[in-house]
Motif scaffolding. Structure first.
Motif, PDB file in Angstrom:
ATOM      1  N   CYS A 223       0.827  -1.215   0.000  1.00 59.13           N
ATOM      2  CA  CYS A 223       0.000   0.000   0.000  1.00 59.13           C
ATOM      3  C   CYS A 223       0.863   1.268   0.000  1.00 59.13           C
ATOM      4  N   ARG A 224       1.969   1.232  -0.727  1.00 61.18           N
ATOM      5  CA  ARG A 224       2.813   2.428  -0.812  1.00 61.18           C
ATOM      6  C   ARG A 224       2.645   3.140  -2.161  1.00 61.18           C
ATOM      7  N   ALA A 225       2.382   2.385  -3.209  1.00 60.22           N
ATOM      8  CA  ALA A 225       2.237   3.018  -4.527  1.00 60.22           C
ATOM      9  C   ALA A 225       1.046   2.446  -5.277  1.00 60.22           C
ATOM     10  N   THR A 226       0.137   1.823  -4.561  1.00 56.88           N
ATOM     11  CA  THR A 226      -1.064   1.246  -5.183  1.00 56.88           C
ATOM     12  C   THR A 226      -2.299   1.652  -4.395  1.00 56.88           C
ATOM     13  N   ALA A 227      -3.458   1.491  -5.026  1.00 57.38           N
ATOM     14  CA  ALA A 227      -4.717   1.807  -4.354  1.00 57.38           C
ATOM     15  C   ALA A 227      -4.984   0.787  -3.250  1.00 57.38           C
ATOM     16  N   CYS A 228      -5.383   1.269  -2.066  1.00 60.27           N
ATOM     17  CA  CYS A 228      -5.687   0.396  -0.930  1.00 60.27           C
ATOM     18  C   CYS A 228      -6.953   0.888  -0.232  1.00 60.27           C
ATOM     19  N   ASP A 256     -13.746  -5.080  -4.142  1.00 59.06           N
ATOM     20  CA  ASP A 256     -12.797  -6.095  -3.686  1.00 59.06           C
ATOM     21  C   ASP A 256     -13.260  -6.668  -2.340  1.00 59.06           C
ATOM     22  N   THR A 257     -13.531  -7.971  -2.295  1.00 60.12           N
ATOM     23  CA  THR A 257     -14.069  -8.593  -1.084  1.00 60.12           C
ATOM     24  C   THR A 257     -13.023  -8.841  -0.001  1.00 60.12           C
ATOM     25  N   PRO A 258     -11.850  -9.437  -0.284  1.00 54.20           N
ATOM     26  CA  PRO A 258     -10.890  -9.730   0.791  1.00 54.20           C
ATOM     27  C   PRO A 258     -10.470  -8.508   1.595  1.00 54.20           C
ATOM     28  N   THR A 259     -10.226  -7.385   0.934  1.00 53.91           N
ATOM     29  CA  THR A 259      -9.806  -6.196   1.682  1.00 53.91           C
ATOM     30  C   THR A 259     -10.975  -5.573   2.448  1.00 53.91           C
ATOM     31  N   SER A 260     -12.181  -5.682   1.891  1.00 50.21           N
ATOM     32  CA  SER A 260     -13.364  -5.204   2.624  1.00 50.21           C
ATOM     33  C   SER A 260     -13.520  -5.977   3.924  1.00 50.21           C
ATOM     34  N   GLU A 261     -13.364  -7.298   3.845  1.00 49.79           N
ATOM     35  CA  GLU A 261     -13.460  -8.140   5.039  1.00 49.79           C
ATOM     36  C   GLU A 261     -12.321  -7.852   6.007  1.00 49.79           C
TER      37      GLU A 261
END
Length: 288
Positions: A223-228, A256-261
């Motif tokens: 999560c340094r140079a990408t959308a998170c 995105d399901t995994p990051t939402s969870e």
């Protein structure tokens, strides 16, 4: 003795009584005085009978009135049902007083949130283990492994420039972080500590920018140079933040399901840890 209408037959008419013929029939003359005395005696007998019957009826009515008065005044209440229910509640029917209800005078336990609202009451030690004690956590059926922990009194050093300004402006005292992974996703959750719930709430509301992700134990920087995915929330004198993405650098999408969870589960875990902190201190206060 019975009489027809008028008590006798009129001149030239057919008598309606019995035992006597009309005048001029050739029979002996009736004794009118005796007939009058007999009729008077019969009337007196009927009046006496009526008086006796009426007296008995009056007695029944009076007795009924007394009985009714006994029903309506027995409990000092016009509603017998309510009197009976009061007796059942108070145990008055037994007369012993053993069935009287008793009420506890023990005060209810303190609200745990009172003990996490300000530093004055929230005196338990502040450590990494007090917020992230578990090597593995399971929330909503999802299991995560703890990969790294860190804490600093320099809150700005663990946040992006924008969030660092918000934390500094509201008096962040220290910041605790932990990173968890699950099936390729990685999430860092951070707990910022403030003097009381006022500045903590403002920090969560004003939050912009993001918490710095924490690498470690097989987890590279992410999560340094990408959308998170980012979240911010508050409970008591704590503001807590999450940042979730993928260890391989893949960008997070809106659905995105995994990051939402991941942000939801780790946020719920931290919420429970802070509440447990309040409950433990509330319980200790009742033992003193």
């Amino acid at each position: 003795m019975s009489f027809g209408q008028g008590g006798y037959g009129g001149p030239g008419g057919q008598g309606q009584g019995s035992g006597f013929g009309p005048p001029g029939s050739g029979g002996p003359a009736p004794d009118w005085g005796a007939l009058a005395d007999s009729a008077a005696a019969e009337r007196r007998r009927k009046r006496r009978l009526l008086m006796i019957v009426g007296g008995a009826l009056a007695t029944v009515v009076i007795a009924g009135a007394v009985a009714a008065a006994g029903v309506t005044t027995s409990g000092g209440d016009d509603d017998p049902a309510s009197s009976a229910s009061e007796d059942r509640i108070s145990g008055a029917a037994s007369g012993s007083g053993k069935d009287d209800p008793t009420f506890s005078s023990v005060a209810p336990p303190p609200d745990p949130k009172e003990f996490i609202a300000s530093a004055d009451k929230d005196t338990a030690p502040l450590t990494v283990d007090s917020f992230f004690p578990d090597a593995k956590i399971t929330v909503s059926g999802h299991t995560y492994e703890r990969r790294a922990t860190h804490h600093t009194r320099e809150c700005a050093s663990a946040a992006s420039t924008k969030l660092a300004k918000v934390l500094g402006a509201n008096g962040c005292d220290r910041l605790f972080r932990a990173t968890f992974t699950r099936d390729g996703s990685a999430v860092t959750v951070g707990v910022a500590v403030f003097a009381d719930e006022g500045p903590a709430g403002r920090a969560a509301e004003q939050a912009t920018g993001n918490l710095e992700s924490l690498p470690g134990d097989g987890v590279p920087e992410f999560c340094r140079a990408t959308a998170c995915r980012l979240t911010s929330n508050t409970l008591g004198r704590y503001a807590y933040f999450t940042i979730a993405g993928y260890a391989d650098g893949k960008s997070v999408t809106a659905d995105d399901t995994p990051t939402s969870e991941a942000v939801r589960d780790t946020g719920a875990y931290v919420y429970r840890r802070i509440m447990d902190r309040g409950r433990e201190q509330a319980l200790k206060s009742t033992e003193q």
